[in-house]
Design a protein around this motif. Structure first.
Motif, short mmCIF file in Angstrom:
data_model
loop_
_atom_site.label_atom_id
_atom_site.label_comp_id
_atom_site.label_asym_id
_atom_site.label_seq_id
_atom_site.Cartn_x
_atom_site.Cartn_y
_atom_site.Cartn_z
N ALA A 258 0.83 -1.20 0.00
CA ALA A 258 0.00 0.00 0.00
C ALA A 258 0.87 1.25 0.00
CB ALA A 258 -0.93 -0.01 1.21
N GLY B 77 -6.66 -1.08 -1.97
CA GLY B 77 -6.65 -1.37 -0.55
C GLY B 77 -7.04 -2.81 -0.32
N GLY C 237 -4.63 0.23 3.55
CA GLY C 237 -4.72 1.08 2.37
C GLY C 237 -6.04 1.81 2.29
#
Length: 645
Positions: free
Chosen positions: A44, A51, A69
């Motif tokens: 991330a 994410g 994320g």
């Protein structure tokens, strides 16, 4: 690890799958479990717009739940544990369970013709095959058709042997078919989310089958057809059936075919261009086409409950969904060993079979997925994955959202392997040597050791792991006269030797393949690293066969490797392959102390022991981690040079 508690709407639920328990009490090393967080956080931070939400349950308790994320990278909206994802083909398992609920109730017969419930699919024609090759003749216009030898059944739809296919470019993945038939399916039976299922199924009835029912496994639209079967048999629309009969009893409070307005803030955005109207990703408004093959949205906590129901034998929190024997049937391989497979998702080359809606791990020698034989799993085209291991009572769920299908495997490999690498194994008493230790010069142990394809001693694989990937043949399928190459690995040993997609391998060494089972042929392709393999190949438009020879190679992206060297007068060990293992991390040389002759151990962490193995001449040839019932054996692949003290 901080406990995460989800406040879910709906009725009262048991706490076991809501609150993270102590990892050690569930058999995990908390330190190694934390590697999962570090791995996903690292990607991330590199700017990956996807994410993630990852969950692990063991023994009916939540061991790990972690969002990482962004749910919307452009708007910098953080991912949350209950973010809502498009789960793509993980809808198929939900559709399969719904189908088998009606079978359990005696309202649907598993081996009944589909046309018994959907007359519009009666008397479908099949594309004729070439008698010489057994392959469908798809280049003749108009198509040369013949009657089906038998009707396709409900069982065929569940196990992808109906003869139906996916249309192109709807399912634009190079591993699946792209013949004129696949293009025809996309043109004459398009997926339109503004239309109901019924006219879609009627359109399917005007198309030919590509394969005779029951003879070929090919990933297909069969699960969308099942959605219509469920509507006809139950008298409810498919979405109503799922909500009332499956989602509500299991308290899957965020699952369905669309996201209501009050939950849209939790819908994960797709990085880049957003899904166009009428596409699978356009779930922000009510739907009319309820795609049982790929149209459902869900969350990690919801899907975890679905998996736990299956692991429990069809029941969760007092709600009985399926009979235990039905779950066993669904999660048992249903494909005979000589089944022809069109595609690269199942078959002996991958140690994977197919049950009734699930991929099943059948052979650890070839499987790329850790877990016990009998583990079942699948993934979705938007970047979702789940796996259930009945032996370890382990559930893994990962969800992300992205359109680049080719990138998914990188993340799927992480969620397949990292949790197994975090499992602790029973400690075996190993007393230290009582007498003086005659320590060998440390330089004798220096080198790179290869431990095969698994980072877990609970999933020990032979050093010839990952099946035919040692040769760089990423995808091959069995045919009557040999193995057809679907895709060689770019830059791999087979590709460098000149093997091309479309080549037919007719012999391995001096022995022909014809007459062998696919698994026997794949075993002959696999073999020790650095040993030469010779393939006889027939290439399209070339009269004479070719012979190519090349050495098998280890594949770093799949193998677990340890580098042993000397630093500051001590032996240090570092993981250098794709994955960390036990106390040995990537990028972190760990010193080990002498324990006895040829055996060392880590003085902290989980006290991993490493014992070096010698041949009859006294030369070091391998290493064993934690010698005993749960040991992991590695071979010395490359002798290294000791660093200056």
């Amino acid at each position: 690890m901080a406990a995460l508690t989800l406040c879910l709407a709906g009725g009262a639920l048991a706490d076991d799958l809501q609150t993270v328990s102590d990892p050690d009490s569930l058999g995990f090393s908390a330190r190694r479990l934390a590697r999962i967080t570090s791995w996903f956080e690292a990607h991330a931070k590199k700017g990956d717009p996807s994410g993630f939400v990852v969950a692990i349950a063991r023994g009916g308790k939540l061991a790990y739940l972690q969002p990482t994320g962004f749910a919307d990278y452009d708007k910098k909206i953080p991912m949350r544990p209950d973010s809502i994802f498009r789960i793509g083909s993980m809808s198929k398992q939900i559709t399969s369970v719904a189908t088998m609920m009606l079978v359990d109730e005696g309202k649907l017969e598993l081996d009944a013709p589909v046309a018994q419930y959907l007359p519009e699919l009666k008397d479908m024609q099949v594309v004729k095959t070439d008698p010489a090759t057994g392959d469908a003749i798809v280049d003749a216009i108009p198509l040369n058709l013949e009657p089906a030898k038998r009707a396709m059944t409900i069982r065929d739809l569940l196990r992808n042997t109906s003869g139906l296919v996916y249309g192109q470019p709807y399912f634009a993945d190079p591993g699946f078919g792209n013949t004129a038939i696949h293009v025809l399916y996309a043109a004459r039976a398009p997926f339109r989310r503004d239309k109901p299922i019924a006219p879609f199924v009627a359109s399917v009835g005007t198309l030919p089958l590509l394969h005779q029912p029951g003879e070929v496994w090919e990933y297909s639209i069969g699960f969308d057809v099942l959605g219509r079967v469920i509507e006809v048999v139950s008298g409810q629309t498919f979405d109503q059936f799922l909500q009332s009969r499956l989602f509500a009893p299991l308290h899957m409070v965020d699952s369905g075919f669309s996201v209501p307005a009050d939950k849209l803030a939790r819908l994960v955005a797709v990085p880049g261009a957003q899904p166009p109207p009428l596409s699978d990703g356009d779930v922000g408004k009510p739907q009319t086409f309820f795609s049982g093959g790929g149209g459902i949205v869900s969350t990690v906590p919801d899907f975890l409950r679905f998996c736990q129901m299956l692991l429990n034998g069809g029941e969760l929190d007092g709600a009985r969904i399926l009979k235990p024997e039905t779950v066993r049937l669904m999660t048992t391989n249903s494909l005979p060993p000589d089944m022809h497979l069109a595609g690269h998702e199942a078959g002996p080359a991958y140690g994977t079979g197919w049950g009734l809606g699930f991929a099943i791990r059948t052979n650890p020698d070839f499987s790329l997925i850790p877990g016990a034989v009998g583990s079942f799993n699948w993934q979705g085209s938007w970047g979702t994955f789940f796996s259930v291991d009945p032996v370890q009572k382990l559930i893994l769920v990962m969800m992300m959202q992205r359109q680049q299908y080719d990138d998914h495997g990188f993340y799927f490999n992480a969620i397949r392997r990292l949790p197994y690498a975090a499992l602790k194994v029973p400690e075996v008493p190993a007393p230290r040597a009582s007498g003086p230790i005659n320590a060998a010069p440390l330089i004798e142990y220096v080198g790179r050791y290869d431990f095969g394809g698994s980072a877990s001693s609970l999933d020990r694989q032979p050093l010839v792991a990952d099946g035919n990937s040692w040769t760089g043949l990423e995808s091959v399928v069995a045919e009557a006269d040999g193995l057809r190459v679907i895709k060689p690995v770019d830059g791999g040993p087979a590709a460098r030797a000149g093997v091309l997609a479309g080549d037919l391998i007719t012999a391995i060494g001096d022995r022909p393949i014809k007459g062998e089972t696919p698994e026997a042929a794949f075993r002959r392709i696999s073999g020790p690293v650095n040993v030469t393999i010779k393939l006889k190949i027939i290439r399209q438009k070339q009269a004479d066969p070719l012979v190519v020879a090349f050495a098998r190679e280890a594949v770093p992206s799949h193998s677990v490797q340890l580098q042993v060297r000397v630093a500051d007068g001590k032996l240090v060990v570092e993981a250098t392959g794709r994955w960390s293992i036990l106390d040995f991390d990537k990028g972190q040389p760990t010193p080990v102390a002498v324990r006895s002759n040829d055996e060392f151990h880590v003085e902290s962490g989980d006290h991993t022991r490493i014992a070096f193995v010698r041949d009859v001449a006294g030369k070091v040839i391998g290493a064993v981690l934690n010698p005993g019932p749960w040991e992991q054996r590695g071979a010395l692949r490359q002798i290294g040079q000791a660093l200056a003290e």
